[in-house]
Design a protein around this motif. Structure first.
Motif, PDB file in Angstrom:
ATOM      1  N   ASN A 120       0.815  -1.224   0.000  1.00  0.00           N
ATOM      2  CA  ASN A 120       0.000   0.000   0.000  1.00  0.00           C
ATOM      3  C   ASN A 120       0.845   1.269   0.000  1.00  0.00           C
ATOM      4  N   ALA A 121       2.154   1.150  -0.258  1.00  0.00           N
ATOM      5  CA  ALA A 121       2.992   2.353  -0.317  1.00  0.00           C
ATOM      6  C   ALA A 121       2.499   3.222  -1.474  1.00  0.00           C
ATOM      7  N   LYS A 122       2.541   4.536  -1.280  1.00  0.00           N
ATOM      8  CA  LYS A 122       1.988   5.435  -2.299  1.00  0.00           C
ATOM      9  C   LYS A 122       2.665   5.186  -3.649  1.00  0.00           C
ATOM     10  N   SER A 123       3.969   5.043  -3.638  1.00  0.00           N
ATOM     11  CA  SER A 123       4.636   4.696  -4.897  1.00  0.00           C
ATOM     12  C   SER A 123       5.715   3.662  -4.601  1.00  0.00           C
ATOM     13  N   LEU A 124       6.172   3.044  -5.673  1.00  0.00           N
ATOM     14  CA  LEU A 124       7.184   1.993  -5.529  1.00  0.00           C
ATOM     15  C   LEU A 124       8.482   2.584  -5.012  1.00  0.00           C
ATOM     16  N   ASN A 125       9.081   1.924  -4.072  1.00  0.00           N
ATOM     17  CA  ASN A 125      10.372   2.361  -3.550  1.00  0.00           C
ATOM     18  C   ASN A 125      11.418   2.274  -4.673  1.00  0.00           C
ATOM     19  N   PRO A 126      12.055   3.404  -5.037  1.00  0.00           N
ATOM     20  CA  PRO A 126      13.031   3.359  -6.143  1.00  0.00           C
ATOM     21  C   PRO A 126      14.224   2.467  -5.835  1.00  0.00           C
ATOM     22  N   ALA A 127      14.454   2.197  -4.535  1.00  0.00           N
ATOM     23  CA  ALA A 127      15.593   1.351  -4.166  1.00  0.00           C
ATOM     24  C   ALA A 127      15.201  -0.131  -4.101  1.00  0.00           C
ATOM     25  N   LEU A 128      13.998  -0.444  -4.600  1.00  0.00           N
ATOM     26  CA  LEU A 128      13.521  -1.832  -4.557  1.00  0.00           C
ATOM     27  C   LEU A 128      14.475  -2.744  -5.342  1.00  0.00           C
ATOM     28  N   PRO A 129      15.050  -3.763  -4.685  1.00  0.00           N
ATOM     29  CA  PRO A 129      15.961  -4.664  -5.422  1.00  0.00           C
ATOM     30  C   PRO A 129      15.200  -5.374  -6.555  1.00  0.00           C
ATOM     31  N   ALA A 130      15.861  -5.548  -7.691  1.00  0.00           N
ATOM     32  CA  ALA A 130      15.198  -6.099  -8.885  1.00  0.00           C
ATOM     33  C   ALA A 130      14.559  -7.458  -8.603  1.00  0.00           C
ATOM     34  N   ARG A 131      15.206  -8.278  -7.764  1.00  0.00           N
ATOM     35  CA  ARG A 131      14.668  -9.637  -7.543  1.00  0.00           C
ATOM     36  C   ARG A 131      13.358  -9.600  -6.765  1.00  0.00           C
ATOM     37  N   LEU A 132      13.071  -8.473  -6.073  1.00  0.00           N
ATOM     38  CA  LEU A 132      11.829  -8.384  -5.300  1.00  0.00           C
ATOM     39  C   LEU A 132      10.720  -7.666  -6.061  1.00  0.00           C
ATOM     40  N   GLU A 133      11.080  -7.203  -7.258  1.00  0.00           N
ATOM     41  CA  GLU A 133      10.118  -6.401  -8.014  1.00  0.00           C
ATOM     42  C   GLU A 133       8.864  -7.201  -8.369  1.00  0.00           C
ATOM     43  N   LEU A 134       9.050  -8.457  -8.751  1.00  0.00           N
ATOM     44  CA  LEU A 134       7.900  -9.259  -9.199  1.00  0.00           C
ATOM     45  C   LEU A 134       6.847  -9.403  -8.096  1.00  0.00           C
ATOM     46  N   PRO A 135       7.183  -9.946  -6.904  1.00  0.00           N
ATOM     47  CA  PRO A 135       6.122 -10.091  -5.909  1.00  0.00           C
ATOM     48  C   PRO A 135       5.494  -8.753  -5.512  1.00  0.00           C
ATOM     49  N   VAL A 136       6.302  -7.729  -5.394  1.00  0.00           N
ATOM     50  CA  VAL A 136       5.761  -6.433  -4.959  1.00  0.00           C
ATOM     51  C   VAL A 136       4.803  -5.868  -6.007  1.00  0.00           C
ATOM     52  N   THR A 137       5.217  -5.869  -7.271  1.00  0.00           N
ATOM     53  CA  THR A 137       4.392  -5.228  -8.298  1.00  0.00           C
ATOM     54  C   THR A 137       3.146  -6.053  -8.640  1.00  0.00           C
ATOM     55  N   VAL A 138       3.276  -7.376  -8.587  1.00  0.00           N
ATOM     56  CA  VAL A 138       2.090  -8.211  -8.867  1.00  0.00           C
ATOM     57  C   VAL A 138       1.028  -7.983  -7.789  1.00  0.00           C
ATOM     58  N   VAL A 139       1.446  -7.947  -6.522  1.00  0.00           N
ATOM     59  CA  VAL A 139       0.477  -7.730  -5.444  1.00  0.00           C
ATOM     60  C   VAL A 139      -0.175  -6.353  -5.596  1.00  0.00           C
ATOM     61  N   ARG A 140       0.623  -5.359  -5.910  1.00  0.00           N
ATOM     62  CA  ARG A 140       0.057  -4.005  -6.022  1.00  0.00           C
ATOM     63  C   ARG A 140      -0.963  -3.920  -7.161  1.00  0.00           C
ATOM     64  N   ASP A 141      -0.646  -4.492  -8.316  1.00  0.00           N
ATOM     65  CA  ASP A 141      -1.601  -4.473  -9.432  1.00  0.00           C
ATOM     66  C   ASP A 141      -2.861  -5.260  -9.066  1.00  0.00           C
ATOM     67  N   ALA A 142      -2.667  -6.469  -8.513  1.00  0.00           N
ATOM     68  CA  ALA A 142      -3.810  -7.346  -8.208  1.00  0.00           C
ATOM     69  C   ALA A 142      -4.736  -6.674  -7.189  1.00  0.00           C
ATOM     70  N   ASP A 143      -4.149  -5.994  -6.238  1.00  0.00           N
ATOM     71  CA  ASP A 143      -4.926  -5.305  -5.194  1.00  0.00           C
ATOM     72  C   ASP A 143      -5.698  -4.128  -5.797  1.00  0.00           C
ATOM     73  N   LYS A 144      -5.007  -3.336  -6.600  1.00  0.00           N
ATOM     74  CA  LYS A 144      -5.666  -2.161  -7.213  1.00  0.00           C
ATOM     75  C   LYS A 144      -6.855  -2.595  -8.062  1.00  0.00           C
ATOM     76  N   LEU A 145      -6.669  -3.673  -8.827  1.00  0.00           N
ATOM     77  CA  LEU A 145      -7.769  -4.126  -9.692  1.00  0.00           C
ATOM     78  C   LEU A 145      -9.007  -4.460  -8.864  1.00  0.00           C
ATOM     79  N   ASP A 146      -8.819  -5.059  -7.708  1.00  0.00           N
ATOM     80  CA  ASP A 146     -10.005  -5.398  -6.910  1.00  0.00           C
ATOM     81  C   ASP A 146     -10.558  -4.198  -6.156  1.00  0.00           C
TER      82      ASP A 146
END
Ligand SMILES: [Fe+2]
Length: 255
Positions: A120-146
């Motif tokens: 629920n962070a307002k925007s993606l942390n720019p320091a987000l390590p690349a390997r963690l991008e997938l779980p973080v961004t998928v959850v954010r998109d899936a949540d927003k859609l619902d």
């Protein structure tokens, strides 16, 4: 990975917060939301052709993303983070307090908690390590859609209890805040703190469409006709039409 046992964990955690009172409906709405976000995440990952361990962890994080909602309501009788506590943080605490589910390593479980913390962070942390991008961004998109689905149902009058959805916003039909309008028409993320009117929330949701990370998320939003349905709920004035055109042209340029 077998997800059934995890669905059972979520369900029993949610149900442990039922009291037999009228607020139980709100707890069950959060449980249903969690299950739909889990489904959305599976759909995004399948459509993007992403498989493997990180895809499984992304689905798990989607399932568990709102664990904090249950203790939040039990403790504060509200889902408004500003009046209570950040529910993502409460979710991480709840997951930390649970026995680690079988089949996961400590490392896996930390990745799930990290994605829950970021959902629920307002925007993606720019320091987000690349390997963690997938779980973080998928959850954010899936949540927003619902969330957009829940709010559209509410605005279109097929809604769920309003106090669960809109926090004390003025529903003046023709008014919206300049700060939110400016942010959204310029493709920036709207700030919840500037929200005053119900229309501000609708504008904010238009902005979310712009910010969806995956093509398949946008496809789901378009299949469900979210952009047109949101615009239909906003005042029909020249500025809103301009905003709608700007948002639609940005969305279609991603196509
Ligand atoms: Fe959430």
């Amino acid at each position: 990975m077998l997800f059934g046992p995890h669905v059972a964990v979520l369900r029993s955690f949610a149900e442990s917060h039922l009291t037999g009172g009228p607020d139980d409906a709100l707890i069950l709405l959060k449980l249903e939301h969690s299950l739909r976000v889990f489904d959305n995440a599976g759909h995004i990952l399948d459509a993007e052709g992403v498989k493997g361990r990180m895809a499984d962890l992304a689905r798990l994080a989607a399932l568990y993303h709102d664990m904090g909602r249950f203790p939040q309501y039990a403790r504060y009788r509200t889902f408004n983070d500003r009046d209570s506590a950040n529910h993502a943080r409460l979710g991480v605490l709840a997951l930390r307090g649970m026995e680690m589910p079988p089949g996961l390593s400590g490392h896996d479980w930390r990745i799930v908690r990290f994605a829950v913390a970021q959902h629920n962070a307002k925007s993606l942390n720019p320091a987000l390590p690349a390997r963690l991008e997938l779980p973080v961004t998928v959850v954010r998109d899936a949540d927003k859609l619902d969330i957009i689905r829940i709010l559209l149902d509410h605005f279109e009058g097929n809604g769920e209890p309003s106090q669960a959805v809109i926090h004390r916003l003025d529903d003046a039909p023709d008014l919206y805040s300049e700060e939110i309008y400016d942010a959204i028409i310029n493709g920036r993320t709207g700030d919840y703190r500037h929200m005053r009117y119900a229309n501000d929330f609708k504008l904010l949701l238009m902005g979310w469409l712009d910010g969806l990370r995956y093509r398949s998320s946008l496809d789901m939003a378009l299949e469900r006709n979210y952009p047109a349905r949101l615009l239909a709920q906003l005042p029909n004035d020249a500025r809103i039409r301009r905003l709608g055109d700007a948002a639609l042209s940005r969305i279609s340029s991603c196509a």
